[in-house]
Motif scaffolding. Sequence first.
Motif, PDB file in Angstrom:
ATOM      1  N   GLY A  91       0.892  -0.694   0.402  1.00 33.27           N
ATOM      2  CA  GLY A  91      -0.196   0.019  -0.068  1.00 33.27           C
ATOM      3  C   GLY A  91       1.012   1.091  -0.377  1.00 33.27           C
ATOM      4  N   TRP A  92       0.298   2.026  -0.014  1.00 35.35           N
ATOM      5  CA  TRP A  92       1.204   3.519  -0.381  1.00 35.35           C
ATOM      6  C   TRP A  92       0.380   4.761   1.063  1.00 35.35           C
ATOM      7  CZ3 TRP A  92      -2.309   1.552  -3.589  1.00 35.35           C
ATOM      8  CH2 TRP A  92      -3.572   2.604  -3.559  1.00 35.35           C
ATOM      9  N   ALA A  93      -0.683   4.468   1.702  1.00 37.20           N
ATOM     10  CA  ALA A  93      -0.595   5.209   2.713  1.00 37.20           C
ATOM     11  C   ALA A  93      -0.037   5.732   3.973  1.00 37.20           C
ATOM     12  CB  ALA A  93      -2.578   5.585   3.308  1.00 37.20           C
ATOM     13  N   PRO A  94       0.248   6.868   3.444  1.00 37.42           N
ATOM     14  CA  PRO A  94       0.731   7.553   5.305  1.00 37.42           C
ATOM     15  C   PRO A  94       0.306   7.320   6.340  1.00 37.42           C
ATOM     16  CG  PRO A  94      -0.250   9.281   4.341  1.00 37.42           C
ATOM     17  CD  PRO A  94      -0.494   7.915   3.247  1.00 37.42           C
ATOM     18  N   GLY A  95       0.575   5.923   7.216  1.00 42.55           N
ATOM     19  CA  GLY A  95       0.003   5.682   8.699  1.00 42.55           C
ATOM     20  C   GLY A  95      -0.482   4.569   8.633  1.00 42.55           C
ATOM     21  N   TYR A  96      -0.409   3.895   7.679  1.00 43.25           N
ATOM     22  CA  TYR A  96      -0.683   2.225   7.406  1.00 43.25           C
ATOM     23  C   TYR A  96       0.081   2.156   8.488  1.00 43.25           C
ATOM     24  CZ  TYR A  96      -4.445   1.786   4.043  1.00 43.25           C
ATOM     25  OH  TYR A  96      -4.978   2.163   3.268  1.00 43.25           O
ATOM     26  N   ASP A  97       1.442   1.915   9.033  1.00 43.07           N
ATOM     27  CA  ASP A  97       2.878   1.467   8.870  1.00 43.07           C
ATOM     28  C   ASP A  97       2.724   1.498  10.239  1.00 43.07           C
ATOM     29  OD1 ASP A  97       3.094   4.167   8.612  1.00 43.07           O
ATOM     30  OD2 ASP A  97       4.920   3.489   8.876  1.00 43.07           O
ATOM     31  N   LYS A  98       2.317   2.675  11.199  1.00 36.62           N
ATOM     32  CA  LYS A  98       1.989   2.229  12.538  1.00 36.62           C
ATOM     33  C   LYS A  98       1.139   1.539  13.007  1.00 36.62           C
ATOM     34  CE  LYS A  98       3.612   7.035  12.978  1.00 36.62           C
ATOM     35  NZ  LYS A  98       3.700   7.474  11.201  1.00 36.62           N
ATOM     36  N   SER A  99      -0.045   1.578  12.028  1.00 37.72           N
ATOM     37  CA  SER A  99      -1.040   0.122  12.518  1.00 37.72           C
ATOM     38  C   SER A  99      -0.373  -0.978  11.868  1.00 37.72           C
ATOM     39  CB  SER A  99      -2.641   0.047  11.980  1.00 37.72           C
ATOM     40  OG  SER A  99      -3.451   2.295  11.604  1.00 37.72           O
ATOM     41  N   VAL A 100       0.307  -1.318  11.476  1.00 39.35           N
ATOM     42  CA  VAL A 100       1.242  -2.633  11.497  1.00 39.35           C
ATOM     43  C   VAL A 100       1.621  -3.433  11.995  1.00 39.35           C
ATOM     44  CG1 VAL A 100       2.297  -3.777   9.743  1.00 39.35           C
ATOM     45  CG2 VAL A 100       0.738  -2.995   8.220  1.00 39.35           C
ATOM     46  N   ALA A 101       2.650  -1.902  13.156  1.00 37.98           N
ATOM     47  CA  ALA A 101       3.718  -2.303  13.769  1.00 37.98           C
ATOM     48  C   ALA A 101       2.677  -2.764  14.773  1.00 37.98           C
ATOM     49  CB  ALA A 101       4.458  -1.142  14.672  1.00 37.98           C
ATOM     50  N   ALA A 102       1.222  -1.573  14.892  1.00 36.14           N
ATOM     51  CA  ALA A 102       0.792  -2.436  16.702  1.00 36.14           C
ATOM     52  C   ALA A 102       0.032  -3.681  16.148  1.00 36.14           C
ATOM     53  CB  ALA A 102      -0.440  -1.039  17.129  1.00 36.14           C
ATOM     54  N   PHE A 103      -0.571  -3.988  15.517  1.00 37.14           N
ATOM     55  CA  PHE A 103      -1.149  -5.529  15.033  1.00 37.14           C
ATOM     56  C   PHE A 103       0.054  -6.123  15.925  1.00 37.14           C
ATOM     57  CE2 PHE A 103      -1.336  -9.114  12.717  1.00 37.14           C
ATOM     58  CZ  PHE A 103      -2.625  -9.874  12.850  1.00 37.14           C
ATOM     59  N   ASN A 104       1.277  -6.918  15.130  1.00 32.32           N
ATOM     60  CA  ASN A 104       2.568  -7.261  15.190  1.00 32.32           C
ATOM     61  C   ASN A 104       2.745  -7.184  16.338  1.00 32.32           C
ATOM     62  OD1 ASN A 104       2.519  -8.053  12.556  1.00 32.32           O
ATOM     63  ND2 ASN A 104       4.398  -6.154  11.611  1.00 32.32           N
ATOM     64  N   LYS A 156       5.760  -0.125   1.093  1.00 31.10           N
ATOM     65  CA  LYS A 156       4.888   0.750   0.469  1.00 31.10           C
ATOM     66  C   LYS A 156       5.426   0.647  -1.101  1.00 31.10           C
ATOM     67  CE  LYS A 156       4.059   5.838   1.301  1.00 31.10           C
ATOM     68  NZ  LYS A 156       4.900   7.012   2.335  1.00 31.10           N
ATOM     69  N   THR A 157       4.499   0.568  -1.599  1.00 28.52           N
ATOM     70  CA  THR A 157       4.461   0.844  -3.307  1.00 28.52           C
ATOM     71  C   THR A 157       4.113   2.545  -3.311  1.00 28.52           C
ATOM     72  OG1 THR A 157       2.088   0.329  -3.992  1.00 28.52           O
ATOM     73  CG2 THR A 157       3.540  -1.176  -2.871  1.00 28.52           C
ATOM     74  N   ALA A 158       3.948   2.647  -4.734  1.00 30.66           N
ATOM     75  CA  ALA A 158       3.834   3.485  -5.799  1.00 30.66           C
ATOM     76  C   ALA A 158       1.577   3.654  -5.718  1.00 30.66           C
ATOM     77  CB  ALA A 158       4.257   3.685  -7.281  1.00 30.66           C
ATOM     78  N   SER A 159       1.758   4.901  -5.639  1.00 29.55           N
ATOM     79  CA  SER A 159       0.087   4.748  -5.428  1.00 29.55           C
ATOM     80  C   SER A 159      -0.380   4.511  -6.801  1.00 29.55           C
ATOM     81  CB  SER A 159      -0.566   6.119  -5.340  1.00 29.55           C
ATOM     82  OG  SER A 159      -0.246   7.012  -6.371  1.00 29.55           O
ATOM     83  N   GLY A 160      -2.007   3.561  -6.818  1.00 29.88           N
ATOM     84  CA  GLY A 160      -2.551   3.244  -7.444  1.00 29.88           C
ATOM     85  C   GLY A 160      -2.197   3.529  -9.349  1.00 29.88           C
ATOM     86  N   SER A 161      -3.178   5.387  -9.195  1.00 30.77           N
ATOM     87  CA  SER A 161      -2.106   5.618 -10.337  1.00 30.77           C
ATOM     88  C   SER A 161      -0.858   5.812 -10.920  1.00 30.77           C
ATOM     89  CB  SER A 161      -3.274   6.959 -10.639  1.00 30.77           C
ATOM     90  OG  SER A 161      -2.369   7.619  -9.086  1.00 30.77           O
ATOM     91  N   ALA A 162      -0.278   5.966  -9.630  1.00 33.25           N
ATOM     92  CA  ALA A 162       1.323   6.017 -10.169  1.00 33.25           C
ATOM     93  C   ALA A 162       2.072   4.593 -10.278  1.00 33.25           C
ATOM     94  CB  ALA A 162       2.073   6.907  -9.408  1.00 33.25           C
ATOM     95  N   GLY A 163       1.235   3.272 -10.815  1.00 35.60           N
ATOM     96  CA  GLY A 163       1.870   2.487 -11.302  1.00 35.60           C
ATOM     97  C   GLY A 163       1.777   1.769  -9.809  1.00 35.60           C
ATOM     98  N   GLY A 164       1.675   1.289  -8.418  1.00 37.46           N
ATOM     99  CA  GLY A 164       1.213   0.482  -6.879  1.00 37.46           C
ATOM    100  C   GLY A 164      -0.098  -0.359  -7.928  1.00 37.46           C
TER     101      GLY A 164
END
Length: 437
Positions: free
Chosen positions: A47-60, A72-80
Motif C-alpha cells: 500500500g502507499w497511504a501514510p500511517g498504515y505502517d504504524k497500524s501494522v506495527a501495532a498489530f504485530n 510501501k508502493t507507488a500510489s495506485g495511479s502511479a504504478g501501484g
Amino acid sequence: MRSAWVRGAGALLATAALVMTSACSADSESDKTAAKSGGKVNLTFWGWAPGYDKSVAAFNAAHPNIKVTFQKTASGSAGGYSKMLNAVKAGNAPCLAQVGYESLPSFAAAGALENVAKYANAVKGKYVGWTWKAVSVQDQVYGIPLDTGPEAMFYRADVLKKFKQPVPTTWKQFAEVGKAIHKADPSVYLTTPPSDGYDFAGLTWQAGGRWFGTEGGTWQVSIENPQSRKVAAYWQDLHDAKVLKNTPALDTAWIADADKGHIVSYVGAVWANTLLSQNLKASAGKWAVAPMPQWEEGGKAAGNNGGSSTAVLKGCKNPEEAVEFADWFSSNTRSTENLIKNTGIYPAATDALSLPAVNQPSEFFGGQNIYDVFKEAAANTDTNWQWGPTMTQVEADFTDGMKKANSGGGSFADALTGTQSKTLSAMKAQGLTVSGS
C-alpha cells in the motif's frame, strides 16, 4: 481513501500492456505450513497511504503468531495497481493490498482477488452496509472495507472575512463569491476546477447522477448523464469567466498558493484534512470546513470521493489470517485512531465513528470539530453509486479531456462525451454486454 497518495483507479489486465515487475516478499507455501503446525504466519501488505505502517506495527505487537510486513508502493495511479496485478499474474503477489473501492471491480474482472467470504462474513456486521457491498460481488467477498470519502468544502475563513464574503451554501452563491473575490484581487481565486474523473464523479454523485449500473447482466454506462452535463456547464461558466486557478488540486503549486491565501477553498473528501494540516503550516488555524454547496437552497446532498479496502489478492496462502489482520486494521480502536489521525480516514467500521478522534476540535481548523460536518455528509450521501469495471481507462480518458478543457483545447462537455464513447468501446472490447444512455 483517495488523495494525492491515492489518485488512482483500477486496471483491467486484458486492456493493458503489463510490464513484469520484480517480486518482493510474496507470501509463500511455507507460511501455510507454519500456520498448520502452530508456527508464525508471515503476510505481506502492499500500500502507499501514510500511517498504515504504524497500524501494522501495532498489530504485530499484539499478534505474536502473525507477522505482517508493510511494503510501501507507488500510489495506485502511479504504478501501484499495475505492480499488484503483475504480481498476481506472475504468481508471487502479496496476500494483502490497498485497493480503492473504485478499482475493486477492475481487480475482480481481472481475476486478481481471492474470495474470502468464508472468513469475512463473520465480521460483516461491523461495517457500514454500503462499504461491504463495495468489497463484494454477489456472494463473493474480496476483502475488508476501511473507510469512505464523504465530501465537504474546506475554506480559508480569514480570506472570506477579509473580502467580506459569506461562506457559500449554494453553487450559485459559490460562483458569486468566486467572482467577487477575484474582481477585488486578481491574484486570489476561490478554487480550482475539477481535474480528473474522480473529482468530477464526486460532483455528479452529489448532483444525483450515476455513471454506471447493471441490469439483467448488462452494464449501463451513463457518464454523459443530465447531472454530469449540469456539473460540466457550471464549471465551464466559471472557467470562461477566468475566475478559476488552473492548478491541479492538492499538488505542490496548489499547496503553496493555498498557504498564501491565493486559493481560498477546496471541495473534496475528508481525507484531505490530514494532507492540509500537515502541509499548510503558514495558514494553520485559518481554515474551516462547511457542507458542500447545494444545487437548491436548503439541500443537504453530499458526494463521496474515495474509500479503500484491504483486499486479499489471488493466490494468498493464508486467507484466514489475512482477513483477521484486515478486520483488525479496520476496526481495532488503536488502529482506527491512528488512521484517523495520520491517514485522514472516515472509518467504515461503525463503532469507530464514535471514537474520540472523530469527536474533538482541530487546532488547524480553528478549533472546529470538522468530523461533525463529515458525519452529516456521510448521512446524506447516496449509497447506490456503482463503479465500472474499466476505471483505469475512464480515469485516463476523463483526465485527458479535463486537461484539454482547462487549457482551452476543448470543453468540459467534450470530456464527458469523449469518455462516454471510449468507455463503451473499451467495455465492449472486453466482451462485456453494455448499453449507453
